[in-house]
Design a protein around this motif. Structure first.
Motif, PDB file in Angstrom:
ATOM      1  N   THR A  59       0.812  -1.223   0.000  1.00  0.00           N
ATOM      2  CA  THR A  59       0.000   0.000   0.000  1.00  0.00           C
ATOM      3  C   THR A  59       0.846   1.274   0.000  1.00  0.00           C
ATOM      4  O   THR A  59       0.317   2.360   0.248  1.00  0.00           O
ATOM      5  N   HIS A  60       2.134   1.125  -0.284  1.00  0.00           N
ATOM      6  CA  HIS A  60       2.979   2.333  -0.267  1.00  0.00           C
ATOM      7  C   HIS A  60       4.052   2.245  -1.354  1.00  0.00           C
ATOM      8  O   HIS A  60       5.181   1.808  -1.112  1.00  0.00           O
ATOM      9  N   VAL A  61       3.684   2.672  -2.554  1.00  0.00           N
ATOM     10  CA  VAL A  61       4.609   2.639  -3.688  1.00  0.00           C
ATOM     11  C   VAL A  61       4.537   3.989  -4.398  1.00  0.00           C
ATOM     12  O   VAL A  61       3.457   4.545  -4.578  1.00  0.00           O
ATOM     13  N   HIS A  62       5.710   4.511  -4.796  1.00  0.00           N
ATOM     14  CA  HIS A  62       5.743   5.739  -5.598  1.00  0.00           C
ATOM     15  C   HIS A  62       6.132   5.395  -7.037  1.00  0.00           C
ATOM     16  O   HIS A  62       7.227   4.893  -7.284  1.00  0.00           O
ATOM     17  N   ILE A  63       5.215   5.660  -7.955  1.00  0.00           N
ATOM     18  CA  ILE A  63       5.525   5.562  -9.387  1.00  0.00           C
ATOM     19  C   ILE A  63       5.424   6.999  -9.893  1.00  0.00           C
ATOM     20  O   ILE A  63       4.365   7.621  -9.764  1.00  0.00           O
ATOM     21  N   PHE A 146      -6.391   8.448   1.391  1.00  0.00           N
ATOM     22  CA  PHE A 146      -5.745   9.756   1.227  1.00  0.00           C
ATOM     23  C   PHE A 146      -4.415   9.767   1.962  1.00  0.00           C
ATOM     24  O   PHE A 146      -4.208   9.014   2.906  1.00  0.00           O
ATOM     25  N   LYS A 147      -3.544  10.684   1.511  1.00  0.00           N
ATOM     26  CA  LYS A 147      -2.221  10.771   2.125  1.00  0.00           C
ATOM     27  C   LYS A 147      -1.855  12.228   2.339  1.00  0.00           C
ATOM     28  O   LYS A 147      -2.102  13.058   1.464  1.00  0.00           O
ATOM     29  N   CYS A 148      -1.282  12.526   3.497  1.00  0.00           N
ATOM     30  CA  CYS A 148      -0.694  13.855   3.679  1.00  0.00           C
ATOM     31  C   CYS A 148       0.634  13.735   4.407  1.00  0.00           C
ATOM     32  O   CYS A 148       0.949  12.710   5.002  1.00  0.00           O
ATOM     33  N   VAL A 241       2.071   5.803   8.187  1.00  0.00           N
ATOM     34  CA  VAL A 241       2.953   5.130   7.221  1.00  0.00           C
ATOM     35  C   VAL A 241       4.396   5.089   7.725  1.00  0.00           C
ATOM     36  O   VAL A 241       4.801   5.895   8.567  1.00  0.00           O
ATOM     37  N   HIS A 242       5.127   4.149   7.208  1.00  0.00           N
ATOM     38  CA  HIS A 242       6.568   3.930   7.461  1.00  0.00           C
ATOM     39  C   HIS A 242       7.058   4.361   8.844  1.00  0.00           C
ATOM     40  O   HIS A 242       7.984   5.156   8.974  1.00  0.00           O
ATOM     41  N   ILE A 243       6.436   3.802   9.862  1.00  0.00           N
ATOM     42  CA  ILE A 243       6.861   4.122  11.226  1.00  0.00           C
ATOM     43  C   ILE A 243       8.173   3.390  11.524  1.00  0.00           C
ATOM     44  O   ILE A 243       8.333   2.213  11.230  1.00  0.00           O
ATOM     45  N   SER A 314       6.673  -1.362   1.016  1.00  0.00           N
ATOM     46  CA  SER A 314       8.035  -1.110   0.535  1.00  0.00           C
ATOM     47  C   SER A 314       8.455   0.342   0.716  1.00  0.00           C
ATOM     48  O   SER A 314       9.606   0.642   0.920  1.00  0.00           O
ATOM     49  N   ASP A 315       7.492   1.284   0.607  1.00  0.00           N
ATOM     50  CA  ASP A 315       7.832   2.691   0.377  1.00  0.00           C
ATOM     51  C   ASP A 315       8.872   2.784  -0.740  1.00  0.00           C
ATOM     52  O   ASP A 315       9.848   3.535  -0.635  1.00  0.00           O
ATOM     53  N   HIS A 316       8.645   2.019  -1.807  1.00  0.00           N
ATOM     54  CA  HIS A 316       9.515   2.098  -2.997  1.00  0.00           C
ATOM     55  C   HIS A 316       9.442   3.529  -3.524  1.00  0.00           C
ATOM     56  O   HIS A 316       8.393   3.986  -3.947  1.00  0.00           O
TER      57      HIS A 316
HETATM   58 ZN   LIG Z   1       6.562   7.187   0.627  1.00  0.00          ZN
END
Ligand SMILES: [Zn+2]
Length: 452
Positions: A59-63, A146-148, A241-243, A314-316
């Protein structure tokens, strides 16, 4: 009835344990699970000696397509996911241009993603100070959450993402709560991290060793506490996210016990690296929050083993090679890792630390499927999508540049030995990756739909 696929003789990982059974697939779904399936099938896979488990839902990928497609595109990114055992992902609203903060930007994403994805995909909508009146339209258009950012991000580039102020977080949560959505938050105190960074740059303390001091643990805890307080006040579902620290997870655990609707993810890199090792790897291992010191990582491991982390992502967050050169403080903060996350974490958590394998599959698949309203995924069970991976616990491999599918073939894991391996990835019954053949067929990934 002829089945499309039968997976025979593997050690199948269910939510309540591992059993040696066959799995039958028809029309993209798992249709039967039995000790022995004798029905005819168009294709049979021999899985003996391997674990058969649900593919990861990341649930955490950057494209960064469109706009920064030279950093990572849907095609290359989703190939890497297929090769790494990820069968679905949710794409973050930043790094692409424009950021996904209104319906027009989402439409650009949807258009760019079409016929390029080897795995299933969905999108986030961003929350920024200027788009409080766009949240409902993004929700109606199908974003999954949503993300902030609470931590400081600003940019001179038109269309780029920026962080929220407290007022925006408050109002945003109110609006998202109205339609029952989830707000995911990058939690670091913005003013402290920003000023400490400026101070350290001025003093010339810019080595990788210095970096964690610019984003101390309490800055994560502080932002988590505020996010939880705002969620309590507004009734908005919250996901952190990503704690990176046990201290933050303890705060989240306490809030859960008090009835706050909050979940938490962490990422493989916080378990795979320590701050003491980062100088040797260099900027490829730079991320925010930073990789923590060994003694802090040990505490984070305890949280994972005790079940206090809901799932892994991943926080790719890839970029071009030049952005990972030089001064550690100036380098791009983001780790390319999605291709090696499932087997890496299986190795570290299950093989080396004794995490129960059924807990591992909850953390890569079942838990995110439930939170993101994807009940048709996330588990090996009849009626679910046939998103299945095979993992060989006895193979080991070294992560090499030439094997990476990323647009920019660098990774924090280059040179690392991983003591197990994803050998096949199946998305809705289609084999999309095989260790011998590589990526197979055309991109058939579908857009994820939340079931409400
Ligand atoms: Zn990220």
């Amino acid at each position: 009835m002829t089945l499309d696929l039968v997976i025979k003789g593997g050690n199948v990982v269910f939510r309540d344990g591992v059993r040696k059974v066959d799995i039958g697939v028809k029309d993209e779904k798992i249709t039967c699970i039995a000790e022995e399936i004798t029905e005819e099938a168009k294709k049979v896979i021999d899985a003996s000696g391997q674990y058969v488990m649900p593919g990861m839902i990341d649930t955490h990928v950057h494209i960064s397509e469109p706009g920064r497609t030279h950093w990572e595109g849907f095609e290359t990114g989703s190939k890497a996911m297929a090769a790494g055992g990820t069968t679905s992902y949710v794409e973050m609203p930043l790094n692409a241009l424009p950021a996904t903060i209104n319906k027009e930007a989402l439409d650009l994403k949807l258009e760019a993603a079409k016929n390029q994805n080897y795995v299933d995909y969905g999108f986030y909508g961003g929350l920024v100070p200027e788009n409080l009146d766009k949240l409902q339209e993004l929700h109606d258009a199908g974003v999954l959450a949503f993300k902030c950012f609470l931590s400081d991000i600003t940019s001179d580039v038109p269309g780029d993402f920026i962080h929220v102020d407290d007022y925006t977080m408050y109002k945003g949560m109110q609006k998202i709560a109205e339609f029952g959505g989830i707000l995911c938050i990058h939690a670091e105190n913005p003013s402290v991290t920003k000023k400490l960074t400026e101070e350290m740059v001025q003093e010339g303390r810019t080595s990788p060793k210095d970096y964690p001091d610019s984003r101390p643990i309490f800055t994560e805890v502080d932002a988590v506490q505020r996010a939880i307080l705002f969620a309590k006040e507004t009734g908005c579902k919250l996901h952190l996210v990503h704690i990176s620290t046990s201290e933050a997870i303890q705060v989240i655990l306490k809030a859960k016990q008090e009835g706050v609707d909050v979940t938490v993810e962490s990422c493989p890199h916080y378990f795979a690296f320590t701050a003491e090792e980062v100088p040797e790897i260099g900027p490829r291992a730079k991320c925010q929050p930073p990789i923590r010191k060994a003694k802090d990582q040990e505490k984070l491991w305890q949280e994972l083993l005790e079940g206090n982390i809901d799932w892994l992502t991943s926080d790719h967050s890839p970029c071009t090679e030049d952005l990972k050169q030089g001064n550690f403080f100036e380098a791009w903060g983001g780790i390319s890792g999605v291709q090696n996350n499932v087997d890496l974490m299986f190795d570290l958590a299950v093989k080396q630390r004794g995490l129960a394998i059924e807990k591992f599959v909850d953390m890569i698949a079942y838990n995110p499927s439930q939170r993101f309203n994807l009940p048709y995924k996330g588990e090996i069970a009849v009626t679910k999508d046939a998103d299945i991976i095979l993992v060989d616990p006895n193979q080991s491999y070294v992560v090499k540049r030439e094997d990476l599918y990323y647009k920019n073939k660098h990774s924090a894991y280059e040179g690392r030995t991983i003591n197990c391996r994803v050998t096949k990835t199946i998305v809705r019954g289609n084999i999309v990756f095989d260790l011998e053949q590589g990526i197979i067929g055309e991109p058939k990934g579908k857009l994820l739909n939340a079931v409400k």
